[in-house]
Design a protein around this motif. Sequence first.
Motif, PDB file in Angstrom:
ATOM      1  N   HIS A 248       0.810  -1.211   0.000  1.00  0.00           N
ATOM      2  CA  HIS A 248       0.000   0.000   0.000  1.00  0.00           C
ATOM      3  C   HIS A 248       0.850   1.271   0.000  1.00  0.00           C
ATOM      4  O   HIS A 248       2.068   1.235   0.209  1.00  0.00           O
ATOM      5  CB  HIS A 248      -0.942  -0.013   1.194  1.00  0.00           C
ATOM      6  CG  HIS A 248      -2.017  -1.034   1.096  1.00  0.00           C
ATOM      7  ND1 HIS A 248      -2.841  -1.142   0.003  1.00  0.00           N
ATOM      8  CD2 HIS A 248      -2.416  -2.024   1.956  1.00  0.00           C
ATOM      9  CE1 HIS A 248      -3.705  -2.131   0.189  1.00  0.00           C
ATOM     10  NE2 HIS A 248      -3.456  -2.680   1.364  1.00  0.00           N
TER      11      HIS A 248
ATOM     12  N   GLN B 289      -3.936  -5.816   4.757  1.00  0.00           N
ATOM     13  CA  GLN B 289      -3.304  -4.938   5.734  1.00  0.00           C
ATOM     14  C   GLN B 289      -2.148  -5.567   6.508  1.00  0.00           C
ATOM     15  O   GLN B 289      -1.308  -4.845   7.050  1.00  0.00           O
ATOM     16  CB  GLN B 289      -4.360  -4.465   6.745  1.00  0.00           C
ATOM     17  CG  GLN B 289      -5.521  -3.705   6.125  1.00  0.00           C
ATOM     18  CD  GLN B 289      -5.109  -2.360   5.582  1.00  0.00           C
ATOM     19  OE1 GLN B 289      -4.692  -1.480   6.315  1.00  0.00           O
ATOM     20  NE2 GLN B 289      -5.200  -2.207   4.276  1.00  0.00           N
TER      21      GLN B 289
ATOM     22  N   THR C 284       1.107  -3.526   7.831  1.00  0.00           N
ATOM     23  CA  THR C 284       1.102  -3.135   9.241  1.00  0.00           C
ATOM     24  C   THR C 284       2.399  -3.552   9.927  1.00  0.00           C
ATOM     25  O   THR C 284       2.971  -2.802  10.720  1.00  0.00           O
ATOM     26  CB  THR C 284      -0.103  -3.747   9.960  1.00  0.00           C
ATOM     27  OG1 THR C 284      -1.296  -3.375   9.268  1.00  0.00           O
ATOM     28  CG2 THR C 284      -0.197  -3.265  11.400  1.00  0.00           C
TER      29      THR C 284
ATOM     30  N   LEU D  33      -7.351  -2.011  13.962  1.00  0.00           N
ATOM     31  CA  LEU D  33      -7.363  -2.756  12.704  1.00  0.00           C
ATOM     32  C   LEU D  33      -8.018  -4.110  12.876  1.00  0.00           C
ATOM     33  O   LEU D  33      -8.845  -4.529  12.049  1.00  0.00           O
ATOM     34  CB  LEU D  33      -5.927  -2.916  12.195  1.00  0.00           C
ATOM     35  CG  LEU D  33      -5.771  -3.653  10.865  1.00  0.00           C
ATOM     36  CD1 LEU D  33      -6.432  -2.871   9.750  1.00  0.00           C
ATOM     37  CD2 LEU D  33      -4.291  -3.879  10.555  1.00  0.00           C
TER      38      LEU D  33
ATOM     39  N   THR E 134     -11.337  -4.904  10.723  1.00  0.00           N
ATOM     40  CA  THR E 134     -11.282  -5.973   9.727  1.00  0.00           C
ATOM     41  C   THR E 134     -12.084  -7.178  10.194  1.00  0.00           C
ATOM     42  O   THR E 134     -12.629  -7.918   9.370  1.00  0.00           O
ATOM     43  CB  THR E 134      -9.829  -6.397   9.438  1.00  0.00           C
ATOM     44  OG1 THR E 134      -9.190  -6.835  10.651  1.00  0.00           O
ATOM     45  CG2 THR E 134      -9.038  -5.264   8.829  1.00  0.00           C
TER      46      THR E 134
ATOM     47  N   GLN F  48      -3.361   3.117   4.504  1.00  0.00           N
ATOM     48  CA  GLN F  48      -2.767   3.374   5.815  1.00  0.00           C
ATOM     49  C   GLN F  48      -2.161   4.769   5.955  1.00  0.00           C
ATOM     50  O   GLN F  48      -1.473   5.052   6.949  1.00  0.00           O
ATOM     51  CB  GLN F  48      -1.731   2.307   6.187  1.00  0.00           C
ATOM     52  CG  GLN F  48      -2.315   0.906   6.278  1.00  0.00           C
ATOM     53  CD  GLN F  48      -1.436  -0.086   7.007  1.00  0.00           C
ATOM     54  OE1 GLN F  48      -0.294   0.193   7.344  1.00  0.00           O
ATOM     55  NE2 GLN F  48      -1.967  -1.267   7.258  1.00  0.00           N
TER      56      GLN F  48
END
Length: 528
Positions: A68, A315, A319, A358, A362, A407
């Motif tokens: 990302h 993610q 992350t 998160l 999610t 993010q």
Amino acid sequence: MPPRGAQDAQDAQDAQDAQDAQDAPILVVGAGPTGLVLALELVLGGARVRIIDRASGPGTASRAMAVHARTLELYDRFGLADEVVSRGIRVHKGHLFEHGVAVALIDIGNFGKGLSPYPFVLSFPQDEHEAVLGERLRREGIEVEWNTELVSFEDRGPLVRARLRGPHGEESMDTAWLCGCDGAHSAVREGLGVAFPGGTYRQAFFVADIEASGPGTDGDLNFCLDADALCLVFPIRSSGRFRLIGLIPKPLEGREHVTLEDVRPYVEQLIGIRVGREMWFSTYQVHHRVAATFRRGRVFLAGDAGHIHSPAGGQGMNTGIGDAVNLGWKLAAVATGRADTRILETYEPERIVFARTLVATTDRLFTGITSRGVAGRTIRRLLLPHIIPLLLRFGWFRRLAFRTISQIRIEYRGSALSSGSAGAVRGGDRLPWIAPLDNFRSDGLPDWHLQVYGTVSPMLAATAASYGVHLRTFDWDDAAAGAGFVRDALYLVRPDGYLALVDSKQDENALLQYLSRFSIVPRGAART
């Protein structure tokens, strides 16, 4: 109060302990993306580092795919973003299929335009990703020590005694700091005895890397839905290979061994493709957990060792990389004597809040999408194929979606490292990007620096120069105002691109007080 002689002896011991800690290397356990990025941050920050992994060599499966915007922004700080982008595949469009028929087309090629230098989602296989990071580490003189595992460790205060088992037997080493980047089954987390609360989703999933042909293999993201089904198809390599991720078909639930041949008819009917050669196939359960703490003493957790969650939004790996960057620049500063150890106390508060948020978000999204109940069917048949594409026609929703998925929305406003505000921008925010000004460009390795949009006072310029803080100035214009900046305000930027101090009055005393709070010494300054 202890006698003067005893106090002198204690001071001498404290000084020796501090020197021993600076002389000892930092040990990184785990050579996935999180561990590799952490090791790179450390070595580029001037710290000594060892990185070990119990595996026999680099991974060969694609595993995590999505890279990302925020990750690419962080990579740009040490010159890796362009290489990663050139080797990956930019996803331009998202196709939604229902019952094998295309029902919606979403343009995601530049859906973050104006928000980031990288306004897209990049598909880049994890094994190739790790190869890029590993090669960069080798250029810095660091080799991953494969076939080497952490057997045990003991935090002894100024140092951690670690026992390793490698190709040549066992060894003991003293490390200044031990960093567990060793995945969901982390030996470091288990050695700390840190709880890992959470749970496991009931549904089982399959994942496969295949060669395929048909309408779902056009190089774009394909999201395939049915009342009781879900499958994603997206490119993983320029050679025509694709990743499938989907729910195990209902008739196959509970079967002990499921193969690609078992799910082939289901996939081909759902998506309208022909499944070809298989490179990799696996089934798995999805977990959602966050460690009770990310730090105890001189031992840290990062990436999957500290948090695991559903694959919604891609993610996980991003992350973990964010964890590594956050921890890495701080540890390097402490290890090289350029910051007080108290700066390390900000790692957990900054990252664990995001990890918990998160997992919670999610979890709700993933549960809704994958549920076989009425709610899940409604989401798959109405919300995803019809309502979401409609909302994405609106600029505000596209910006919100990009900021969340990419993010770039992450902020640290509540951190002890964050101070001040001016207009819409506060300490702890990611530095807003302004394309015409190229205000993300780094002059050399990432470090503390000042930005001013407008006119710099002579006193601030002199103070910055005397303390070795690099100062970047930009002409005030509509673009700066539109990004939320205030004319002539002072913005102190951390090495990871987040705002540390924001001051509307260019108060040089506020700058000096901030730097002294954590004994911060920029690279351009001489140690005292």
